[in-house]
Design an enzyme around this catalytic site. Structure first.
Site, PDB file in Angstrom:
ATOM      1  N   CYS A 284      56.374  65.006  55.346  1.00 39.44           N
ATOM      2  CA  CYS A 284      57.671  64.700  55.908  1.00 39.44           C
ATOM      3  C   CYS A 284      57.967  63.151  55.778  1.00 39.44           C
ATOM      4  O   CYS A 284      58.993  62.568  55.671  1.00 39.44           O
ATOM      5  CB  CYS A 284      58.144  65.263  57.033  1.00 39.44           C
TER       6      CYS A 284
ATOM      7  N   CYS B  77      33.351  47.521  55.729  1.00 37.40           N
ATOM      8  CA  CYS B  77      33.035  48.722  56.340  1.00 37.40           C
ATOM      9  C   CYS B  77      34.259  48.896  57.443  1.00 37.40           C
ATOM     10  O   CYS B  77      34.567  47.942  58.108  1.00 37.40           O
ATOM     11  CB  CYS B  77      31.730  49.015  57.038  1.00 37.40           C
TER      12      CYS B  77
END
Ligand code: ATP
Length: 278
Positions: free
Chosen positions: A178, A199
Site C-alpha cells: 500500500c 557492505c
C-alpha cells in the site's frame, strides 16, 4: 530493589514464575495462554534470531523458523539446536528455504496454515518478518494478504543506526504494498542500489533493540495487554521513537489486499455495533 530481586531468584525455582508474576501484578490477565500460541519468524539473522530467543524464553508454544542461509549447518537447524537447549517445552519447526521461489513460497504458505504434529494448533497466530530485503518482505506480505494473517514487519537501516517495527492487519491497516518505500515507488531496482564492495553496516545493539520492540509488540498483541503499536521507529542517534498509523490504500497494487479491505468494510457495521454494546 536488589534484595527483592535476589530473594525472588531463590524462592522462584520454576523458570516461568517470573513471567507468571506479570499475571499476579495485574499486567497480563492470563500469561499461561502464551503456551497456546504459534509464531512464525521469517529470517533468522541479526533480528530474527534474537526475537526467536526472546519468545523461547517467554515460553511461546510453537515457533516456526524460516531462512535459506547456512552457518555450516542451516541457520534454522542451528537455531532449533540452541533454542531447544534454552527451553525444551517450545515446539520448534525448521524450514530451510527461500520464500521467494515458487516451491519455497508454497511450503511457506502451507506451513502457515498447517496443523502442528500433535494436531493441537491450527495455523499460526502471528508472523514476524525479520528479513533484510524488499523482495522477501513483499512475499511475506503476499502470503499474509492471501491468508488474512496478521503480521509484523521489522527493519534496520543500512547504516545500522535506526530501525522500525510495523503491525500489518490485512484489510485494516496499510499492507507492505500500500505504501512502498520511496525507492520502490520511484521505480528503482533494489539490486542496482547495492553498491559493489560496499557492505551494509550492522550493529548488534540496534538489532537487539529492534528485536526487543518487535517481541514486546508481539506479546502485547498475543496476550492482549497495553497498546499494540501500529508503527514504531527507532532513531538511535537521537533516541527518538516516532509512531504513526497507516490506513490501507484502496488503490493498492496487491489484489489480495484490496479484497481484504472490502471484507473489512463489509464487517465494519457489525463490529462497530458490537463495540458500542460493550
Ligand atoms: P550478516 O550480514 O550480519 O550476517 P544476515 O545475513 O544474518 O546479516 P540479517 O539482516 O541479520 O542478515 O538477517 C536477515 C535474514 O533473512 C538472513 O538470515 C537471511 O538469510 C534471511 N533471508 C533474507 N531473504 C530471505 C528469503 N528470501 N528467504 C529466506 N530467508 C531470507
Amino acid at each position: 530493589a536488589i534484595d527483592r530481586d535476589m530473594s525472588a531468584e531463590v524462592v522462584d525455582s520454576n523458570p516461568y514464575s517470573r513471567l507468571m508474576a506479570l499475571q499476579r501484578m495485574g499486567i497480563v490477565d492470563n500469561y499461561e495462554r502464551i503456551r497456546d500460541y504459534s509464531v512464525a519468524i521469517v529470517g533468522i539473522g541479526g533480528v530474527g534470531s534474537v526475537a526467536a530467543e526472546m519468545l523461547t524464553r517467554c515460553g511461546i508454544g510453537r515457533l516456526l523458523l524460516y531462512d535459506y542461509d547456512t552457518v555450516g549447518m542451516t541457520k534454522t537447524d542451528a537455531a532449533v539446536q540452541t533454542l531447544s537447549g534454552i527451553n525444551p517445552d517450545v515446539a520448534l519447526e525448521s524450514y530451510s528455504l527461500n520464500i521467494t521461489t515458487v516451491k519455497g513460497f508454497e511450503t511457506f504458505l502451507g506451513s502457515l496454515k498447517a496443523r502442528s504434529s500433535d494436531g493441537h494448533n491450527t495455523g499460526v497466530d502471528l508472523v514476524l518478518s525479520c528479513v533484510d530485503n524488499y523482495e522477501a518482505r513483499m512475499v511475506v506480505n503476499q502470503a499474509c494478504n492471501e491468508l488474512g494473517q496478521t503480521w509484523m514487519e521489522s527493519g534496520v537501516s543500512e547504516d545500522a543506526v535506526s530501525g522500525h517495527i510495523q503491525l500489518l492487519v490485512p484489510g485494516e491497516t496499510a499492507c507492505f504494498a500500500c505504501a512502498p518505500p520511496l525507492v520502490v515507488a520511484s521505480g528503482v531496482d533494489e539490486r542496482t542500489l547495492k553498491r559493489e564492495g560496499v557492505c551494509a553496516a550492522s550493529l548488534p545493539t540496534t538489532m537487539g533493540v529492534v528485536a526487543g520492540l518487535l517481541v514486546q509488540n508481539a506479546l502485547k498483541y498475543l496476550l492482549k495487554f497495553g497498546q499494540v503499536s501500529p508503527y514504531l521507529g527507532y532513531n538511535s542517534l537521537k533516541d527518538y521513537f516516532p509512531t504513526m498509523e497507516m490506513k490501507p490504500n484502496p488503490q493498492c497494487s496487491n489484489p489480495a489486499c484490496v479484497q481484504r479491505q472490502k471484507e473489512y468494510m463489509q464487517l465494519k457495521p457489525a463490529r462497530d455495533a458490537a463495540a458500542k454494546a460493550k
